[in-house]
Motif scaffolding. Sequence first.
Motif, PDB file in Angstrom:
ATOM      1  N   HIS A 110       0.578  -1.097  -0.244  1.00 53.77           N
ATOM      2  CA  HIS A 110       0.009  -0.013  -0.108  1.00 53.77           C
ATOM      3  C   HIS A 110       0.915   1.300   0.067  1.00 53.77           C
ATOM      4  CE1 HIS A 110      -3.360  -2.601   1.048  1.00 53.77           C
ATOM      5  NE2 HIS A 110      -2.710  -3.123   1.965  1.00 53.77           N
ATOM      6  N   ALA A 111       1.961   1.127   0.611  1.00 47.67           N
ATOM      7  CA  ALA A 111       2.770   2.592   0.668  1.00 47.67           C
ATOM      8  C   ALA A 111       3.485   2.943  -0.558  1.00 47.67           C
ATOM      9  CB  ALA A 111       3.695   2.311   1.789  1.00 47.67           C
ATOM     10  N   ASN A 112       3.728   2.360  -1.594  1.00 44.58           N
ATOM     11  CA  ASN A 112       4.437   2.573  -2.681  1.00 44.58           C
ATOM     12  C   ASN A 112       5.642   3.270  -2.357  1.00 44.58           C
ATOM     13  OD1 ASN A 112       2.536   2.048  -4.378  1.00 44.58           O
ATOM     14  ND2 ASN A 112       1.511   4.282  -4.370  1.00 44.58           N
ATOM     15  N   ALA A 113       6.496   2.503  -1.260  1.00 47.27           N
ATOM     16  CA  ALA A 113       7.779   2.865  -0.888  1.00 47.27           C
ATOM     17  C   ALA A 113       8.768   2.280  -1.520  1.00 47.27           C
ATOM     18  CB  ALA A 113       7.926   2.860   0.832  1.00 47.27           C
ATOM     19  N   SER A 114      10.138   3.080  -1.354  1.00 51.11           N
ATOM     20  CA  SER A 114      11.290   2.470  -2.157  1.00 51.11           C
ATOM     21  C   SER A 114      12.172   2.103  -1.107  1.00 51.11           C
ATOM     22  CB  SER A 114      11.846   3.444  -3.104  1.00 51.11           C
ATOM     23  OG  SER A 114      12.306   4.783  -2.497  1.00 51.11           O
ATOM     24  N   GLU A 115      12.276   2.800   0.159  1.00 49.94           N
ATOM     25  CA  GLU A 115      13.217   2.610   1.479  1.00 49.94           C
ATOM     26  C   GLU A 115      12.570   2.574   2.567  1.00 49.94           C
ATOM     27  OE1 GLU A 115      15.841   5.878   1.272  1.00 49.94           O
ATOM     28  OE2 GLU A 115      16.813   5.593  -0.775  1.00 49.94           O
ATOM     29  N   VAL A 116      13.150   1.542   3.331  1.00 54.36           N
ATOM     30  CA  VAL A 116      12.198   1.204   4.686  1.00 54.36           C
ATOM     31  C   VAL A 116      13.532   0.955   5.759  1.00 54.36           C
ATOM     32  CG1 VAL A 116      10.897  -0.515   6.077  1.00 54.36           C
ATOM     33  CG2 VAL A 116      10.469  -0.112   3.650  1.00 54.36           C
ATOM     34  N   ASP A 117      13.291   1.570   6.780  1.00 53.16           N
ATOM     35  CA  ASP A 117      14.294   1.506   7.827  1.00 53.16           C
ATOM     36  C   ASP A 117      13.806   0.826   9.000  1.00 53.16           C
ATOM     37  OD1 ASP A 117      16.539   2.921   6.417  1.00 53.16           O
ATOM     38  OD2 ASP A 117      15.857   4.822   7.028  1.00 53.16           O
ATOM     39  N   ILE A 118      14.620  -0.050   9.536  1.00 51.99           N
ATOM     40  CA  ILE A 118      14.335  -0.989  10.625  1.00 51.99           C
ATOM     41  C   ILE A 118      15.262  -0.758  11.805  1.00 51.99           C
ATOM     42  CG2 ILE A 118      13.271  -3.096  11.610  1.00 51.99           C
ATOM     43  CD1 ILE A 118      12.465  -3.783   8.816  1.00 51.99           C
ATOM     44  N   GLU A 119      14.719  -0.187  12.896  1.00 47.92           N
ATOM     45  CA  GLU A 119      15.992  -0.133  14.124  1.00 47.92           C
ATOM     46  C   GLU A 119      15.210  -1.176  15.333  1.00 47.92           C
ATOM     47  OE1 GLU A 119      16.428   3.816  15.129  1.00 47.92           O
ATOM     48  OE2 GLU A 119      17.330   4.390  12.815  1.00 47.92           O
ATOM     49  N   PHE A 120      15.966  -1.946  15.915  1.00 41.82           N
ATOM     50  CA  PHE A 120      15.554  -2.486  17.011  1.00 41.82           C
ATOM     51  C   PHE A 120      16.719  -2.465  18.145  1.00 41.82           C
ATOM     52  CE2 PHE A 120      15.873  -6.679  19.413  1.00 41.82           C
ATOM     53  CZ  PHE A 120      14.831  -6.407  20.059  1.00 41.82           C
ATOM     54  N   SER A 121      16.117  -1.982  19.362  1.00 40.11           N
ATOM     55  CA  SER A 121      16.899  -1.646  20.485  1.00 40.11           C
ATOM     56  C   SER A 121      16.484  -2.145  21.737  1.00 40.11           C
ATOM     57  CB  SER A 121      17.413  -0.079  20.613  1.00 40.11           C
ATOM     58  OG  SER A 121      16.312   0.415  20.752  1.00 40.11           O
ATOM     59  N   VAL A 122      17.339  -2.686  22.622  1.00 36.28           N
ATOM     60  CA  VAL A 122      16.996  -3.370  23.861  1.00 36.28           C
ATOM     61  C   VAL A 122      17.772  -2.550  25.044  1.00 36.28           C
ATOM     62  CG1 VAL A 122      17.013  -5.084  25.367  1.00 36.28           C
ATOM     63  CG2 VAL A 122      16.709  -5.591  22.845  1.00 36.28           C
ATOM     64  N   THR A 123      16.975  -1.877  25.943  1.00 35.16           N
ATOM     65  CA  THR A 123      17.447  -1.192  27.219  1.00 35.16           C
ATOM     66  C   THR A 123      17.127  -2.202  28.529  1.00 35.16           C
ATOM     67  OG1 THR A 123      15.623  -0.068  27.521  1.00 35.16           O
ATOM     68  CG2 THR A 123      17.297   0.851  26.041  1.00 35.16           C
ATOM     69  N   ALA A 124      17.521  -1.625  29.479  1.00 44.18           N
ATOM     70  CA  ALA A 124      17.053  -2.470  30.881  1.00 44.18           C
ATOM     71  C   ALA A 124      15.502  -2.270  31.048  1.00 44.18           C
ATOM     72  CB  ALA A 124      17.902  -1.770  32.200  1.00 44.18           C
ATOM     73  N   SER A 125      14.970  -1.138  30.629  1.00 43.17           N
ATOM     74  CA  SER A 125      13.637  -1.013  30.947  1.00 43.17           C
ATOM     75  C   SER A 125      12.823  -1.623  29.730  1.00 43.17           C
ATOM     76  CB  SER A 125      13.363   0.479  31.181  1.00 43.17           C
ATOM     77  OG  SER A 125      13.688   1.390  29.958  1.00 43.17           O
ATOM     78  N   GLN A 126      13.194  -1.524  28.518  1.00 41.33           N
ATOM     79  CA  GLN A 126      12.390  -1.867  27.406  1.00 41.33           C
ATOM     80  C   GLN A 126      12.908  -2.292  26.045  1.00 41.33           C
ATOM     81  OE1 GLN A 126      10.000   1.786  26.604  1.00 41.33           O
ATOM     82  NE2 GLN A 126      11.608   2.665  25.387  1.00 41.33           N
ATOM     83  N   SER A 127      12.301  -2.894  25.436  1.00 42.68           N
ATOM     84  CA  SER A 127      12.570  -3.188  23.759  1.00 42.68           C
ATOM     85  C   SER A 127      11.738  -2.243  22.914  1.00 42.68           C
ATOM     86  CB  SER A 127      12.348  -4.711  23.606  1.00 42.68           C
ATOM     87  OG  SER A 127      13.096  -5.324  24.448  1.00 42.68           O
TER      88      SER A 127
END
Length: 420
Positions: free
Chosen positions: A342-359
């Motif tokens: 649906h988005a007609n996107a050409s670029e996607v950024d995915i970031e995953f991070s984990v800290t002591a309190s949350q992911s």
Amino acid sequence: MTRMSLASAIRLTPWRFLLSRWPYSAALYVGVCILLAPISVAAVSTVFLIPLWGAVLAHIDRRTVTLLGRERIQEARVRAPFERFGDRVRAQLAEPITWRESGYELIHLVIAIAAFGLLSLAWTFFATGGLVPVILFVNAVNDAPSPLGEVTSGSLVWAIPLALLSLLLVLYATSGIALGLSSIAAKMLSPRPEALQRQVAQLARSNALIQDEFDTRLRDLERQIHDGAQIRLSTAALHLGLLEHRLQSARGTQDDADECLAILETVRSENEMSMDALRDSMKSLRPRTLQESGLVSAIREVSRTLPMSIRVEGAEGLRLPVGAEYSLLQIAKEALNNIAKHANASEVDIEFSVTASQSELVISDNGKGGANPFVGTGIIGMQERAQLLDGSFSLSSPPGGPTRLTVRVPSSAANDSKGP
């Protein structure tokens, strides 16, 4: 035992009604209504603030009806999972409850003005009919001059009953106004049957998606057991039968002994392969890459199948419990599928991070934006997955883009989660 409320208390005898708390609770309820009227006037005069103040007023009145012994009115608004204020406003303006709340705001204002006028008149009657003679009599006792002439003690013979009658009239009028306004609030601010039906349908769709996923994995597991472990075990049983036959017909020759040893070695090998096949079948309940390398690697594997430039950032060694990793992977899959469709996107950024309190999992794209959570089940399904982990789901998708999806899962919820 019947629960007491203003509606039932107003049927009591006047004396018992006056001694109960209900007329004074009604006076407080109507007083709050009158105090909020100036804000409603300001909102109506600006027009564009009507929906905003209507939502705030409805939020207040859903709770203040409990002063009258009513149940708290259930919230009928569906919270839109948008980060940007403008996106949330556009989504809420599309909800029917927004316009019912705006209509209630106008009715609330009219009743507040009418109540103020009626109660002002009633209190004036109470003051002039009951309190003025008492004040004049006190002035006469103290030899103070009276502008209304001579006042005797006989004035109190009719002044006191008139004052009580006026007070009773004021309290009954206030209670009637409170009952009427609270009934209108319950009628206009409660969830409509069609809204409840939509929620039931949404739950049914979610259950169907979960059931489909379960059935698919069950079929995969059945196929892997049939094609792997079952065949290996059948082969092992066949060789055991052959070994039994050889032993029964053996005459102690070296050749027979060598053949029996060879069959035993084959059975041992088949048994080891059967165990390996069973382990693989159990691992198939969770994607192999997710099992062995973690969430970031699993998302990278999914991204290779899509026709977009997808950048995945996150430490490879960051691991979560089984349920949290699996749910976040499913959210990422759904988000990437939505972007591709649906988005007609050409670029996607995915970031995953984990800290002591949350992911935190953040997915953004350069597509056309304008994602609507109330169309289809994809966005709502992602939100529900996050909520199952006691997490939060937010979406920013203005028209023209970019779209940014953020999922946060508290560490405590992740540690308590269970696998699929």
